[in-house]
Design a protein around this motif. Sequence first.
Motif, mmCIF file in Angstrom:
data_model
loop_
_atom_site.group_PDB
_atom_site.id
_atom_site.type_symbol
_atom_site.label_atom_id
_atom_site.label_comp_id
_atom_site.label_asym_id
_atom_site.label_seq_id
_atom_site.Cartn_x
_atom_site.Cartn_y
_atom_site.Cartn_z
ATOM 1 N N THR A 131 43.812 -7.549 63.300
ATOM 2 C CA THR A 131 44.902 -6.710 64.059
ATOM 3 C C THR A 131 46.303 -7.143 63.868
ATOM 4 O O THR A 131 46.563 -8.104 63.101
ATOM 5 C CB THR A 131 44.780 -6.822 65.671
ATOM 6 O OG1 THR A 131 45.609 -6.303 66.445
ATOM 7 C CG2 THR A 131 45.008 -8.533 65.892
ATOM 8 N N PHE A 318 44.429 -1.107 62.363
ATOM 9 C CA PHE A 318 43.821 -1.937 63.892
ATOM 10 C C PHE A 318 44.978 -2.565 64.495
ATOM 11 O O PHE A 318 45.649 -3.194 64.156
ATOM 12 C CB PHE A 318 42.570 -3.017 63.442
ATOM 13 C CG PHE A 318 41.859 -2.613 62.470
ATOM 14 C CD1 PHE A 318 40.975 -1.818 62.549
ATOM 15 C CD2 PHE A 318 41.938 -3.041 61.344
ATOM 16 C CE1 PHE A 318 40.058 -1.279 61.742
ATOM 17 C CE2 PHE A 318 41.051 -2.897 60.259
ATOM 18 C CZ PHE A 318 40.159 -2.057 60.483
ATOM 19 N N ASP A 319 45.114 -1.977 65.768
ATOM 20 C CA ASP A 319 46.311 -2.557 66.644
ATOM 21 C C ASP A 319 45.667 -2.596 68.027
ATOM 22 O O ASP A 319 45.659 -2.010 68.782
ATOM 23 C CB ASP A 319 47.351 -1.361 66.899
ATOM 24 C CG ASP A 319 48.479 -1.542 67.775
ATOM 25 O OD1 ASP A 319 48.405 -2.950 67.971
ATOM 26 O OD2 ASP A 319 49.022 -0.748 68.409
ATOM 27 N N ASP A 321 45.922 -5.822 69.840
ATOM 28 C CA ASP A 321 46.506 -7.320 70.125
ATOM 29 C C ASP A 321 46.530 -7.353 71.853
ATOM 30 O O ASP A 321 46.861 -8.486 72.378
ATOM 31 C CB ASP A 321 47.617 -7.706 69.624
ATOM 32 C CG ASP A 321 48.818 -6.593 69.867
ATOM 33 O OD1 ASP A 321 48.537 -5.368 70.145
ATOM 34 O OD2 ASP A 321 49.925 -7.104 69.623
#
Length: 342
Positions: A131, A318-319, A321
């Motif tokens: 991420t 990919f995000d 978090d």
Amino acid sequence: MIIKDLQVATEIIALKTPFITALRTVHQIENVIVTIQLENGITGIGAAAPTYVITGDSRESIEAALLGPIKQSIIGKSIVNFNELLQNVQKCCINNTSAKAAIDIALHNAYCNMLGISIPQYLGGQKSLQTCMTISVDTIQNMEKATKQAVAEGYTTLKIKVGDNPLLDIQRIEAITSVIPKNIVLRLDANQGWKPKEAVHIIKQFEQKNYPIEFIEQPVRANDWEGLKYVKEHVTTPIMADESLFSAHDALALIEGDYVDLINIKLMKCGGIAEAMKIASIAEAKGIVCMIGSMMESCISVAAAAQVAAAHPNIKYFDLDAPLWLDRKPTHLQYDRCFVQV
């Protein structure tokens, strides 16, 4: 295998630090957890988090949808008819995408538990994910400090929130690029905060200075598709749709109309795993790469998003978090055995 019960509980979880964007400031999340139980005792768990300014969903509306039309659409039905159940959920009420996402996740979880496999195994893949880390909108000094901390923690891709002040945004990115190593990649998210011509002016300045910006996310208002297209056509940096995209229908229209270069899929916007996979496949057929993201959610629903990302080959950014911002995991007793960590 009949679905015999559906229960809902809400848990408030504080954030370690405030999450600030051009749209909102968040200090805590309301994590709405839904659990379904089959007649043989197998369970499935899902979750949703309200985001008024994006989905329009509140804790109360999510709970009401789950305990009302959604519950009526699945109770007494066999989970063996899995795809029909998913369709029933989507059709039982309009909008309410966060509630639909929560039950879609729970249905996938229960179905896979019944089969004795993980969700990524059911979806057909399990690639590794890394991420990015989000840097909230703040003063230049605080954003510099947060950037340095994220880099020190090992993150090589940073998602920088901007959009509340165009002139200050330029100064923020200039300051951030001055303190990052050469291997760091930036993604900018304006959260609808710029006007089309303003966005072009700002982005061109970044391009002229050769800042390491991978793409710009949602530079203009969600319903301003022509504005998105204007920005896309007047800059070389890739433009990504986020709040403009909710459904597979939106994805098809955005892509076929050549409005954007990339799209961001979020389960809370599209209504769950099944629709997310459909969006990613539509984009794949059209040659558009996807990112998987989340709202400020707990690890229950973000784990489901990660499982979609691990399975679909067209999800390449990919995000995820959001759970790292929370000061603790959900206390729901079934969480650890319901989800295999990706």
